[in-house]
Design a protein around this motif. Structure first.
Motif, PDB file in Angstrom:
ATOM      1  N   GLY A 156       0.794  -0.287   7.366  1.00 10.50           N
ATOM      2  CA  GLY A 156       1.026  -0.764   6.933  1.00 10.50           C
ATOM      3  C   GLY A 156       1.921  -0.479   5.226  1.00 10.50           C
ATOM      4  N   VAL A 157       1.410   1.057   5.459  1.00  9.80           N
ATOM      5  CA  VAL A 157       2.233   1.610   3.632  1.00  9.80           C
ATOM      6  C   VAL A 157       4.160   1.774   3.462  1.00  9.80           C
ATOM      7  N   ARG A 158       3.792   1.221   2.916  1.00  8.07           N
ATOM      8  CA  ARG A 158       5.703   1.250   2.898  1.00  8.07           C
ATOM      9  C   ARG A 158       6.051   2.540   1.189  1.00  8.07           C
ATOM     10  N   GLN A 159       5.295   3.156   1.479  1.00  3.15           N
ATOM     11  CA  GLN A 159       5.767   4.115   0.102  1.00  3.15           C
ATOM     12  C   GLN A 159       5.231   5.177  -0.085  1.00  3.15           C
ATOM     13  N   LEU A 160       5.251   6.223   0.056  1.00  4.42           N
ATOM     14  CA  LEU A 160       5.083   8.147  -0.019  1.00  4.42           C
ATOM     15  C   LEU A 160       5.595   8.155  -0.782  1.00  4.42           C
ATOM     16  N   GLY A 161       4.855   9.093  -1.753  1.00  2.00           N
ATOM     17  CA  GLY A 161       5.469   9.997  -2.828  1.00  2.00           C
ATOM     18  C   GLY A 161       5.816  11.532  -1.805  1.00  2.00           C
ATOM     19  N   PHE A 194       0.914  -0.934   0.145  1.00  2.00           N
ATOM     20  CA  PHE A 194      -0.123  -0.092   0.028  1.00  2.00           C
ATOM     21  C   PHE A 194       0.985   1.260   0.047  1.00  2.00           C
ATOM     22  N   VAL A 195       0.428   2.828  -0.993  1.00  2.00           N
ATOM     23  CA  VAL A 195       1.174   3.244  -0.987  1.00  2.00           C
ATOM     24  C   VAL A 195       0.367   5.149  -0.677  1.00  2.00           C
ATOM     25  N   VAL A 196       0.922   6.455  -0.528  1.00  2.00           N
ATOM     26  CA  VAL A 196       0.312   7.056  -0.607  1.00  2.00           C
ATOM     27  C   VAL A 196       1.074   8.433  -1.467  1.00  2.00           C
ATOM     28  N   GLU A 197       0.379   8.499  -2.408  1.00  2.00           N
ATOM     29  CA  GLU A 197       1.708   8.738  -4.094  1.00  2.00           C
ATOM     30  C   GLU A 197       2.187   9.984  -3.489  1.00  2.00           C
ATOM     31  N   GLY A 198       1.421  10.869  -2.767  1.00  2.00           N
ATOM     32  CA  GLY A 198       1.278  12.014  -2.170  1.00  2.00           C
ATOM     33  C   GLY A 198       1.013  12.208  -0.842  1.00  2.00           C
ATOM     34  N   ALA A 199       2.687  13.241  -0.214  1.00  2.00           N
ATOM     35  CA  ALA A 199       1.947  13.205   1.135  1.00  2.00           C
ATOM     36  C   ALA A 199       1.245  14.494   1.655  1.00  2.00           C
ATOM     37  N   ALA A 200       0.662  15.420   0.886  1.00  3.42           N
ATOM     38  CA  ALA A 200       0.032  16.615   1.094  1.00  3.42           C
ATOM     39  C   ALA A 200      -1.032  15.950   2.511  1.00  3.42           C
ATOM     40  N   PRO A 201      -1.852  14.952   2.498  1.00  2.35           N
ATOM     41  CA  PRO A 201      -2.097  14.171   3.778  1.00  2.35           C
ATOM     42  C   PRO A 201      -1.786  14.565   5.315  1.00  2.35           C
ATOM     43  N   ILE A 202      -0.570  13.978   5.039  1.00  2.00           N
ATOM     44  CA  ILE A 202       0.301  14.303   6.733  1.00  2.00           C
ATOM     45  C   ILE A 202       0.445  15.498   6.877  1.00  2.00           C
ATOM     46  N   GLU A 203      -0.348  16.896   5.945  1.00  2.00           N
ATOM     47  CA  GLU A 203       0.227  18.087   6.617  1.00  2.00           C
ATOM     48  C   GLU A 203       0.938  18.100   7.081  1.00  2.00           C
TER      49      GLU A 203
END
Length: 405
Positions: free
Chosen positions: A186-191, A164-173
């Motif tokens: 369980g996310v293992r990659q972040l844009g 599982f990936v989050v393609e861009g880091a905007a949600p972490i603010e």
């Protein structure tokens, strides 16, 4: 030649433990093979070689969206209603027909509009991830991938490991600890960024790129510490370069092409490709409609896609290139039309060249089709077993062994 199904798949459909129409809305979903099942033709001895390679070596797609989209994507209201429901439908059957052993699932990313038409909200990202993990918990074909060992275990069992990936880091603010939370889930990659800028740095659609921010450097450092793979596919050039150089571990450009082949903002410059390679990373070649085109044919097809692959390979070597085709199951061109603004299509794909739009990218239209045809193209063009093993998964696994450790 027909697609063959993985025998470990027993017919599970997404959310079948619930009652459709009662527990969640009933929608009409696209046939995963709506555009056909296209296969590159090979000679019998080449067919045998493909089978041997797939049996022996892991096939890893480092960027995809392996879920079903609505049948009707021409109506913005219809597709908006589906996306706001927040219940992605993993395309289990379609994946079972693929050669994929490990797929990096980028979820809803820019079309995650559960609570806001602007997307990219933390609560929506967590909702999306939790819903998908609940579905995975009720079946045994897809393995939630958290380690490299999970990839090898999935291949051995004839199953698929899903990262599982989050393609861009905007949600972490402005919360660096949210990287830890994503990792814990369980996310293992972040844009670092999607095409728009965020607190970490600038996206590729911006006119000016100030590079990685101080907060962005904190996030890169934290991702290195927790073991999160860093992706700079949608970053502005300076932001991407800063992230590459600041990171202590290899990074990935999971889904791009070469600017030297097709000059748009979404493609990577020679300097960026070289920087990724020097750091020990991998450049994944993408096939989302009208991205990896080329001036050789002025259209988007398998050959233009592989022209980008060979350009990168010739520049930095076979050890630093792979495939992140960035596909989905449904009318991908239609999805781009429906979400053109949210996905920054116009701002990142402009070119001075005129070309005719394709209805779909033949041989690469979805993750299943691409997993059949990329390796067949490589065999047809006389690549060695060693080189094929590297680009279909070996290079990505090498990076993961260093980053996820």
């Amino acid at each position: 030649m027909e697609y063959k199904m993985k025998p470990a798949y027993k017919g599970y459909k997404a959310y079948e433990y619930l009652e459709e129409g009662k527990d969640f809305p009933k929608f009409e979903w696209a046939d995963w093979d709506w555009a056909g099942r296209h296969v590159v033709e090979l000679e019998p001895e080449q067919e045998a070689r493909v089978a041997e390679l797939l049996a022996k070596y892991p096939y890893v797609s480092v960027h995809d969206h392996p879920t079903l989209f609505p049948k009707d994507v021409t109506s913005k209201q219809n597709i908006d209603n589906v996306m706001r429901n927040g219940r992605e439908m993993t395309a289990y059957e379609a994946l079972a027909y693929s050669n994929i052993d490990c797929v990096f699932d980028n979820q809803l990313d820019g079309v995650n509009i559960i609570s806001s038409p602007g997307g990219w909200k933390w609560i929506d990202i967590i909702h999306d991830l939790g819903m998908r993990l609940c579905d995975l918990a009720h079946q045994d074909f897809i393995i939630h991938c958290k380690t490299v060992d999970d990839i090898f275990a999935a291949k051995k069992a004839g199953k698929i490991a899903m990262v599982f990936v989050v393609e861009g880091a905007a949600p972490i603010e402005n919360e660096v600890d949210r990287i830890d939370i994503l990792y814990g889930l369980g996310v293992r990659q972040l844009g670092v960024t999607y095409s728009e800028s965020n607190a970490l740095g600038n996206g590729c659609k911006e006119v000016h790129d100030g590079g990685l921010t101080m907060f962005g450097k904190q996030c890169v450092e934290r991702m290195n510490k927790v073991g999160m793979l860093i992706d700079v596919s949608h970053c502005g050039p300076q932001t991407a370069y800063d992230a590459i150089t600041y990171s202590k571990k290899p990074i990935i450009m999971s889904h791009v092409g070469a600017k030297g082949v097709w000059n748009t903002k979404r493609m990577a410059s020679d300097e960026m490709i070289q920087a990724v390679a020097v750091k020990g990373g991998v450049v994944g070649i993408e096939a989302a409609p009208h991205t990896t085109m080329s001036k050789t044919k002025m259209t988007h097809d398998l050959d233009s896609f592989m022209e980008h692959f060979e350009y990168v390979k010739n520049m930095v070597g076979i050890d630093h290139v792979g495939f992140g085709v960035d596909c989905l199951y449904g009318d991908h061109v239609g999805v781009h039309h429906a979400f053109a603004q949210a996905l920054s299509i116009a701002a990142t794909s402009k070119t001075g060249a005129e070309y005719e739009e394709v209805p779909y990218v033949k041989y690469l239209e979805n993750p299943t089709e691409s997993s059949w045809n990329i390796i067949r193209w490589l065999v047809k063009h006389n690549y060695s077993d060693e080189d094929i093993a590297k680009v279909i998964g070996g290079n990505a696994i090498r990076v993961l062994q260093e980053v996820w450790a």
